[in-house]
Design an enzyme around this catalytic site. Structure first.
Site, PDB file in Angstrom:
ATOM      1  N   SER A 113       0.823  -1.081  -0.280  1.00  0.00           N
ATOM      2  CA  SER A 113       0.057   0.069   0.049  1.00  0.00           C
ATOM      3  C   SER A 113       0.951   1.035   0.245  1.00  0.00           C
ATOM      4  O   SER A 113       1.688   1.619  -0.908  1.00  0.00           O
ATOM      5  CB  SER A 113      -0.892   0.004   1.309  1.00  0.00           C
ATOM      6  OG  SER A 113      -1.797   1.088   1.082  1.00  0.00           O
ATOM      7  N   HIS A 114       0.847   2.154   1.009  1.00  0.00           N
ATOM      8  CA  HIS A 114       1.539   3.308   1.153  1.00  0.00           C
ATOM      9  C   HIS A 114       2.866   3.020   1.546  1.00  0.00           C
ATOM     10  O   HIS A 114       3.438   4.353   1.413  1.00  0.00           O
ATOM     11  CB  HIS A 114       0.744   4.155   2.145  1.00  0.00           C
ATOM     12  CG  HIS A 114       0.778   3.698   3.658  1.00  0.00           C
ATOM     13  ND1 HIS A 114      -0.321   2.523   3.812  1.00  0.00           N
ATOM     14  CD2 HIS A 114       1.339   4.010   4.686  1.00  0.00           C
ATOM     15  CE1 HIS A 114       0.097   2.027   5.120  1.00  0.00           C
ATOM     16  NE2 HIS A 114       0.797   2.981   5.461  1.00  0.00           N
ATOM     17  N   ASP A 279      -2.767   6.223  -3.092  1.00  0.00           N
ATOM     18  CA  ASP A 279      -1.594   5.706  -2.951  1.00  0.00           C
ATOM     19  C   ASP A 279      -1.103   4.752  -3.516  1.00  0.00           C
ATOM     20  O   ASP A 279      -1.660   4.414  -4.726  1.00  0.00           O
ATOM     21  CB  ASP A 279      -1.780   5.355  -1.387  1.00  0.00           C
ATOM     22  CG  ASP A 279      -2.926   4.081  -1.231  1.00  0.00           C
ATOM     23  OD1 ASP A 279      -3.494   3.867  -2.170  1.00  0.00           O
ATOM     24  OD2 ASP A 279      -2.679   3.396  -0.155  1.00  0.00           O
ATOM     25  N   ASP A 281      -1.470   1.444  -3.804  1.00  0.00           N
ATOM     26  CA  ASP A 281      -2.461   0.459  -4.269  1.00  0.00           C
ATOM     27  C   ASP A 281      -3.754   1.015  -4.779  1.00  0.00           C
ATOM     28  O   ASP A 281      -4.492   0.427  -4.999  1.00  0.00           O
ATOM     29  CB  ASP A 281      -2.809  -0.650  -3.372  1.00  0.00           C
ATOM     30  CG  ASP A 281      -3.271  -0.454  -1.985  1.00  0.00           C
ATOM     31  OD1 ASP A 281      -3.003   0.757  -1.630  1.00  0.00           O
ATOM     32  OD2 ASP A 281      -3.932  -1.235  -1.384  1.00  0.00           O
ATOM     33  N   ASP A 283      -6.116   2.456  -3.087  1.00  0.00           N
ATOM     34  CA  ASP A 283      -7.352   2.522  -2.354  1.00  0.00           C
ATOM     35  C   ASP A 283      -7.572   3.855  -1.162  1.00  0.00           C
ATOM     36  O   ASP A 283      -8.553   4.102  -0.685  1.00  0.00           O
ATOM     37  CB  ASP A 283      -7.384   1.146  -1.387  1.00  0.00           C
ATOM     38  CG  ASP A 283      -6.397   0.992  -0.494  1.00  0.00           C
ATOM     39  OD1 ASP A 283      -5.254   1.762  -0.648  1.00  0.00           O
ATOM     40  OD2 ASP A 283      -6.247   0.064   0.418  1.00  0.00           O
ATOM     41  N   ARG A 284      -6.314   4.631  -1.139  1.00  0.00           N
ATOM     42  CA  ARG A 284      -6.449   5.934  -0.429  1.00  0.00           C
ATOM     43  C   ARG A 284      -6.795   7.039  -1.322  1.00  0.00           C
ATOM     44  O   ARG A 284      -6.289   7.039  -2.483  1.00  0.00           O
ATOM     45  CB  ARG A 284      -5.332   6.187   0.304  1.00  0.00           C
ATOM     46  CG  ARG A 284      -5.190   5.084   1.400  1.00  0.00           C
ATOM     47  CD  ARG A 284      -3.825   5.490   2.312  1.00  0.00           C
ATOM     48  NE  ARG A 284      -3.566   4.427   3.315  1.00  0.00           N
ATOM     49  CZ  ARG A 284      -2.952   4.586   4.487  1.00  0.00           C
ATOM     50  NH1 ARG A 284      -2.529   5.624   4.769  1.00  0.00           N
ATOM     51  NH2 ARG A 284      -2.676   3.747   5.267  1.00  0.00           N
ATOM     52  N   LYS A 378     -11.586   0.079   0.304  1.00  0.00           N
ATOM     53  CA  LYS A 378     -11.675   1.607   0.212  1.00  0.00           C
ATOM     54  C   LYS A 378     -11.327   2.021  -1.012  1.00  0.00           C
ATOM     55  O   LYS A 378     -10.519   1.103  -1.804  1.00  0.00           O
ATOM     56  CB  LYS A 378     -10.856   2.426   1.307  1.00  0.00           C
ATOM     57  CG  LYS A 378      -9.350   1.785   1.331  1.00  0.00           C
ATOM     58  CD  LYS A 378      -8.678   2.261   2.905  1.00  0.00           C
ATOM     59  CE  LYS A 378      -7.297   2.230   2.742  1.00  0.00           C
ATOM     60  NZ  LYS A 378      -7.023   1.099   3.746  1.00  0.00           N
TER      61      LYS A 378
END
Ligand code: VG1
Ligand code: CO
Length: 545
Positions: A113-114, A279, A281, A283-284, A378
């Site tokens: 992710s992030h 981000d 992946d 999702d943010r 998300k």
């Protein structure tokens, strides 16, 4: 194809955190490390034989190698078909959309992710269930238990698959379909929003938007949806090619790591009126107006308050949900709408049951995660499109929309302070001491603030009754202010302490006070209660969001 059984021994520490297993690439690339974990996922499933698995990742370093390994292991595990994103790419929300649309048995998403990527940085893996959402704790606990006893994994002898071309191929009896990573997802988003109206907004000469994909997975999605389907001018998406090391940056859309976008929106010469980022992946999300950053906790509240403007949600919201440390701005909207607002532990997996049971339509986290029942993750671009839909209908600048929201509901002034890379022993000590102090905190006073109650957040899922304990220390103050302390469950080095600060300000004449100034008494109180600088040696946070 022949199936081979390879003996192995357990690796310690394969315990999934807030969102899957995240470790350094150097750890993941040890012989057997990834294989052990994947085998433990497969061993914890039942009924998957002959069924479909979705596979993809955010394109970070080691993504390509891991995908080939997992394809070989999926064939050995008896899956009937794997849908894999072209070049191994699938954003987290797109993977969720594909699992649901194609009625897959589940999916494996490769992402940290992030967290930064590259040979010296992070990699991650998580399993999503047939509803498209992250596996629940019962499942991840079972996987972890299995990692401690594994003796062998199964794989198949077969050459690497060409993932660069859309089409079908096989490993033994298992069909591999290389799919367009964008198509199903883009179609889903188009069914939710008023694309015609958004296209009209993007075509106006006075409205200029920039979407910063941060060299991460949402580049191709942003291009296809914003510039392709919605006709935004070429160049609206910047940093749009996913790179294995995200260009050396943190693909985390916050004011520190997305500083370039924030300063572009602060520069009147840029002509920009709306900025957004996502981000690693996808999702943010981050939402930025002209010289104005929207706090994620406000964003979900404003989205909920404006639900009538977006076609898919206009008929009404069943309920809403937020993670515990997220500000209570959403609760105020829910109260006015007369719907329930659920409070869950940190991590999207806790929203799954509420969404499946039809108890919640919209969910949000303070960490820039926003989404709805359209998928079970998300969804960064979904949030951006929701804002664009609001802007297209209301025709007001972002800042004005936020300030009007505050005027109506009052402002939940909010900030998160992160202390990164603390020695684990010191972080544990801080949290343990806080826990011990909990019973004696009520009544404590400082800077004119008084503690009303304090506890360690415990959640009972209203759908299946499962309990999750020790989900963050809450110190509740008079007048709706609070402080929350918890340790991150997504890092790979030392510990990260997160301190969440919130204060409710009803009076509009005080809404203009800068956030950190308005929170000053709370920041000082948090130091007194948790003794952060004394225990960790840190006098200021690394990231303020
Ligand atoms: C963080 C956030 C949490 C989020 C999680 C996964 O977890 O606080 O809200 O769900 O990351 O997001 P933690 O345990 O580090 O506080 V993502 O976009 O990294 O999958
Ligand atoms: Co993410």
């Amino acid at each position: 194809m022949s199936i081979v059984t390879v003996s192995t021994t357990p690796f310690s520490g394969q315990k999934p955190g807030t969102s899957g297993l995240r470790k350094k690439v150097k750890v993941f690339s040890q012989p057997g490390y990834l294989e052990n974990f994947v085998q433990c996922i497969f061993d914890s499933l039942s009924g998957h034989q002959g069924k479909t698995l979705v596979l993809g990742g955010d394109g970070r370093y080691f993504n390509d190698v891991a995908i080939q390994t997992i394809l070989r292991m999926s064939a050995a595990a008896g899956f009937g078909r794997v849908l894999v994103g072209c070049n191994g790419i699938l954003s987290t929300p797109a993977a969720s959309a594909v699992i649901r649309k194609q009625q897959a048995f589940g999916g494996i998403i490769l992402s940290a992710s992030h967290n930064p990527g590259g040979p010296d940085d992070d990699f991650g893996i998580k399993y999503n269930m047939g509803n498209g959402g992250p596996a629940n704790e019962t499942f991840t606990d079972a996987v972890y238990k299995r990692t401690q006893e594994i003796t062998a994994y199964r794989t198949s002898e077969s050459p690497d698959i060409d993932l660069g071309r859309i089409g079908d191929t096989r490993i033994g009896d298992m069909l591999i379909s290389v799919i367009d990573p964008v198509a199903d997802y883009a179609e889903l988003l188009e069914s939710l929003f008023d694309f015609e109206r958004i296209a009209g907004l993007l075509a106006r000469p006075e409205f200029r938007m920039r979407f910063d994909a941060m060299h991460a997975v949402n580049g191709p999605y942003g291009r296809a949806i914003l510039e392709g389907r919605l006709g935004a001018p070429a160049g609206t998406v910047v940093n749009g090619i996913p790179l294995p090391d995200f260009g050396g940056g943190h693909p985390d859309p916050n004011p520190v790591y997305a500083a370039e976008l924030v300063s572009a929106l602060a520069d009147p010469d840029s002509g920009l009126s709306f900025g957004a980022a996502s981000d690693g992946d996808g999702d943010r999300n981050m939402i930025v107006g002209r010289n104005f950053i929207v706090s994620p906790s406000d964003s979900i509240a404003i989205i909920a308050a404006n639900y009538k403007l977006v076609p898919a949600y206009a008929k009404g919201l069943a309920g809403v949900a937020r993670s515990m440390p997220t500000s209570c701005a959403l609760d105020r909207v829910a109260a006015e709408l007369g719907i329930s607002c659920y409070e869950t532990p940190t991590g999207w997996k806790y929203f799954g049951n509420l969404l499946d049971a039809g108890k919640a339509t919209l969910c949000g986290e303070e960490s820039a995660g926003t989404g709805s029942n359209h998928v079970r993750e998300k969804d960064g671009l979904w949030a951006v499109l929701f804002w664009l839909n609001i802007l297209a209908v209301r025709d007001e600048p972002v800042e004005q929309i936020v300030r009007e929201h505050w005027r109506h509901f009052g402002r939940n002034v909010y900030s998160r302070h992160d202390y990164e890379g603390i020695e684990t022993a010191k972080a544990d000590r801080l949290v343990n001491e806080l826990r011990q102090k909990l019973p004696s905190l009520a009544g404590m006073e400082s800077n004119g603030l008084r503690v009303e109650a304090a506890d360690d957040f415990c959640y009972t899922d209203p759908v299946d009754g499962s309990r999750s304990e020790k989900q963050g220390i809450r110190v509740l103050l008079e007048n709706g202010s609070r402080m929350v302390f918890r340790l991150s469950g997504t890092g790979t080095e030392g510990a990260t302490l997160r301190v969440y600060l919130e204060r409710y300000v009803a009076d509009p004449s005080l809404h203009a006070i800068p956030t950190q100034d308005a929170l000053k008494p709370l920041i000082e109180f948090a130091e007194t209660v948790a003794r952060i600088s004394e225990i960790t040696g840190r006098t200021s946070p690394d990231v303020i969001s």
